[in-house]
Motif scaffolding. Structure first.
Motif, PDB file in Angstrom:
ATOM      1  N   ARG A 254       0.834  -1.198   0.000  1.00 17.63           N
ATOM      2  CA  ARG A 254       0.000   0.000   0.000  1.00 17.63           C
ATOM      3  C   ARG A 254       0.875   1.257   0.000  1.00 17.63           C
ATOM      4  N   LYS A 255       0.433   2.278  -0.722  1.00 17.70           N
ATOM      5  CA  LYS A 255       1.191   3.515  -0.838  1.00 17.70           C
ATOM      6  C   LYS A 255       0.466   4.640  -0.123  1.00 17.70           C
ATOM      7  N   ALA A 256       1.241   5.521   0.503  1.00 17.31           N
ATOM      8  CA  ALA A 256       0.681   6.673   1.218  1.00 17.31           C
ATOM      9  C   ALA A 256       1.583   7.876   1.015  1.00 17.31           C
ATOM     10  N   ASP A 257       0.990   8.996   0.628  1.00 17.27           N
ATOM     11  CA  ASP A 257       1.781  10.193   0.357  1.00 17.27           C
ATOM     12  C   ASP A 257       2.173  10.956   1.612  1.00 17.27           C
ATOM     13  N   SER A 258       1.524  10.652   2.721  1.00 18.06           N
ATOM     14  CA  SER A 258       1.813  11.361   3.968  1.00 18.06           C
ATOM     15  C   SER A 258       1.603  10.413   5.135  1.00 18.06           C
ATOM     16  N   LEU A 259       2.011  10.876   6.322  1.00 17.84           N
ATOM     17  CA  LEU A 259       1.806  10.077   7.519  1.00 17.84           C
ATOM     18  C   LEU A 259       0.315   9.839   7.761  1.00 17.84           C
ATOM     19  N   GLU A 260      -0.492  10.869   7.526  1.00 18.90           N
ATOM     20  CA  GLU A 260      -1.934  10.746   7.701  1.00 18.90           C
ATOM     21  C   GLU A 260      -2.514   9.712   6.739  1.00 18.90           C
ATOM     22  N   ASP A 261      -2.040   9.728   5.496  1.00 22.01           N
ATOM     23  CA  ASP A 261      -2.493   8.730   4.526  1.00 22.01           C
ATOM     24  C   ASP A 261      -2.081   7.319   4.960  1.00 22.01           C
ATOM     25  N   LEU A 262      -0.869   7.204   5.504  1.00 24.98           N
ATOM     26  CA  LEU A 262      -0.372   5.910   5.944  1.00 24.98           C
ATOM     27  C   LEU A 262      -1.246   5.351   7.062  1.00 24.98           C
ATOM     28  N   ALA A 263      -1.602   6.206   8.012  1.00 20.92           N
ATOM     29  CA  ALA A 263      -2.494   5.767   9.091  1.00 20.92           C
ATOM     30  C   ALA A 263      -3.840   5.327   8.530  1.00 20.92           C
ATOM     31  N   ALA A 264      -4.313   6.030   7.513  1.00 21.16           N
ATOM     32  CA  ALA A 264      -5.620   5.715   6.937  1.00 21.16           C
ATOM     33  C   ALA A 264      -5.604   4.385   6.185  1.00 21.16           C
ATOM     34  N   VAL A 265      -4.557   4.125   5.391  1.00 22.91           N
ATOM     35  CA  VAL A 265      -4.545   2.909   4.567  1.00 22.91           C
ATOM     36  C   VAL A 265      -4.216   1.662   5.379  1.00 22.91           C
ATOM     37  N   THR A 266      -3.585   1.846   6.542  1.00 27.17           N
ATOM     38  CA  THR A 266      -3.255   0.698   7.392  1.00 27.17           C
ATOM     39  C   THR A 266      -4.235   0.516   8.548  1.00 27.17           C
ATOM     40  N   GLY A 267      -4.957   1.589   8.888  1.00 23.63           N
ATOM     41  CA  GLY A 267      -5.839   1.532  10.045  1.00 23.63           C
ATOM     42  C   GLY A 267      -5.097   1.615  11.362  1.00 23.63           C
ATOM     43  N   LEU A 268      -3.854   2.086  11.335  1.00 25.80           N
ATOM     44  CA  LEU A 268      -3.043   2.187  12.550  1.00 25.80           C
ATOM     45  C   LEU A 268      -3.202   3.552  13.199  1.00 25.80           C
TER      46      LEU A 268
END
Length: 478
Positions: free
Chosen positions: A335-349
């Motif tokens: 999964r790819k995320a452009d920001s830390l916020e996106d990363l939290a969203a795509v992983t559910g962490l």
């Protein structure tokens, strides 16, 4: 699996050398025996050879090779042996460690020169526990490609491979334990007997036998098994019936980075070059540089037995050099995320905990787990993430052998004509999961396979073939 008395048994055909298993160990043994002038038959339970080799990363460590020299890597078998024992806590059998480290380089060069296997050295990152760049791979950098090239080499050399041939019993002399033949069972239930002058066990370990795992490696009893289901412990079971010695049955290789639910191996190079693992709370839980084998246990201890590999675009491009990782991308495991916020969203962490974990990669000192990030770059957006679990790959304990790959009796004397290599034999990882040095499995597969093939050929030299192989079902491979 059982041992039958050979007295009074007449075999329709008898061959000088029979090999059980057509993974890296079995095929290497066959090539070595064939090169030595011996007739050899490889028996494979599946319709097509693959085994655990095809499921592995396909990396074989070797020291002092010309392939290392070509990329300016200075290494010796002695340094390699020290690395193995350092990881094993000094508990690996020194004679076997010396044997495999001294023979690995010549084995790979022989496979290149005699059988056209091409090797590349991975020299852009070090695997855990290795002090030199010594991982050799075929250009595709996968186990499936390695086994494919070995099959091609075997076909070219004229090695006979009988597929769909499950060995269900061995025939042995009651008073000497000399192996005289074996019984195979076909998919339709029919049975056939084949005689042999020497037998090589290349049928791996017991990773697929849940009962044996519970008995010998209880900490991995709940782990997914990433090896071949046919690894049922045949060699150990037969060995016990023959009063052969076994050693380090508690040893195994795990892996803490298999994409779930996809079942795809994610290269540990991502962790070694700066990636981290976090649990479902977004928190790191271990030193990711300790080794991917013992990391399997740490991942399985986390909630739901899963973790997230967190890395960035730089490491994503490193991963793309591996076909397994490319497949993970194609199956949307990465999964790819452009920001830390996106990363939290795509992983559910949890955002805050995830941010703190990533911030630790910018630290220049040793952290609370014993990992030092000074040598790697901090993670930065855009990020990548893969959900992974811990798995059992294969066992490392097995039949005790000498440096001729001869199986030893309980009194340390060799059995008359029985050889073993790879997962069928005790490896060089000591008795614990954290003793596994990256590549130990394929290291013992190819080196002990070659030695077993050579020594078996020497043993049967001068023995005439009692009957020429005919009829029957040969390999479906050519």
């Amino acid at each position: 699996m059982t041992i039958l008395a050979s007295e009074g048994v007449s075999f329709p055909i008898t061959l000088p050398i029979v090999i059980i298993g057509s993974g890296a160990c079995g095929l290497t043994a066959a090539l070595a025996a064939k090169d030595a002038g011996a007739e050899v038959l490889v028996l494979e339970r599946d319709p097509v050879p693959s085994g655990s080799t095809a499921l592995s990363s396909g990396l074989i460590p070797a020291a002092g090779t010309r392939f290392q020299t070509s990329v300016k890597v200075e290494d010796t078998p002695a340094i390699f042996a020290e690395d193995i024992q350092a990881k094993a806590g000094g508990d690996a059998e020194q004679a076997i460690v010396d044997c495999v480290t001294e023979n690995a380089g010549p084995c790979l060069e022989w496979l290149a020169d005699r059988h056209d296997l091409e090797w590349v050295v991975l020299d852009d990152f070090l695997y855990p526990g290795h002090s030199r760049y010594r991982m050799h791979a075929v250009p595709e950098k996968t186990g499936s490609a390695l086994i494919g090239r070995l099959i091609t080499a075997a076909q070219t050399a004229g090695v006979d491979i009988m597929t769909d041939a499950l060995v269900t019993a061995l025939y042995a002399e009651s008073n000497t334990a000399r192996i005289c033949g074996l019984q195979i069972t076909r998919p339709d239930g029919t049975k056939e007997d084949i005689g042999c002058e020497a037998l090589i066990l290349a049928c791996n370990g017991y990773g697929g036998n849940a009962e044996m795992i519970r008995k010998y490696i209880p900490e991995m009893a709940g782990a997914d098994y990433f090896g071949h289901a046919g690894n049922q412990g045949d060699a150990v079971i037969w060995g016990h019936e023959l009063s052969a010695a076994t050693h380090h049955l508690s040893a195994c290789q795990g892996h803490g980075s298999v994409a779930t639910p996809h079942g795809i191996l994610i290269t540990w190079a991502l962790m070694m070059e700066g990636g981290i693992q976090v649990n479902l709370a977004g928190e790191r839980f271990s030193n990711e540089h300790q080794g991917y084998s013992e990391q399997a246990v740490d991942v399985l201890k986390q909630p739901e037995g899963v973790a997230w590999n967190i890395f960035d675009e730089r490491l994503h491009y490193l991963g793309m050099a591996f076909e397994d990782y490319q497949n993970a991308v194609l199956q949307d495991a990465v999964r790819k995320a452009d920001s830390l916020e996106d990363l939290a969203a795509v992983t559910g962490l949890p955002l805050d905990a995830l941010g703190k974990s990533i911030a630790e990669t910018a630290g220049g000192s040793t952290d609370r787990f014993g990992r030092n990030f000074a040598a790697t770059k901090p993670l930065e957006p855009p990020y990548r993430a893969v959900k992974v679990t811990g798995t059992l790959f294969h066992t490392q304990g097995g039949l005790r052998i000498n440096d001729d790959a001869r199986v030893l009796n309980e009194d340390a004397s060799p059995l008359p004509n029985l050889f073993a290599g790879g997962g069928a034999a005790c490896g060089v990882s000591g008795p614990r999961i954290n003793g596994y040095l990256s590549g130990n499995g394929l290291l013992t597969a190819v080196t002990l396979g070659r030695i077993a093939g050579q020594r078996a050929a020497e043993l049967v030299a001068g023995h005439s073939l009692k009957l020429v192989m005919g009829g029957g079902r040969r390999s479906t491979l050519g």
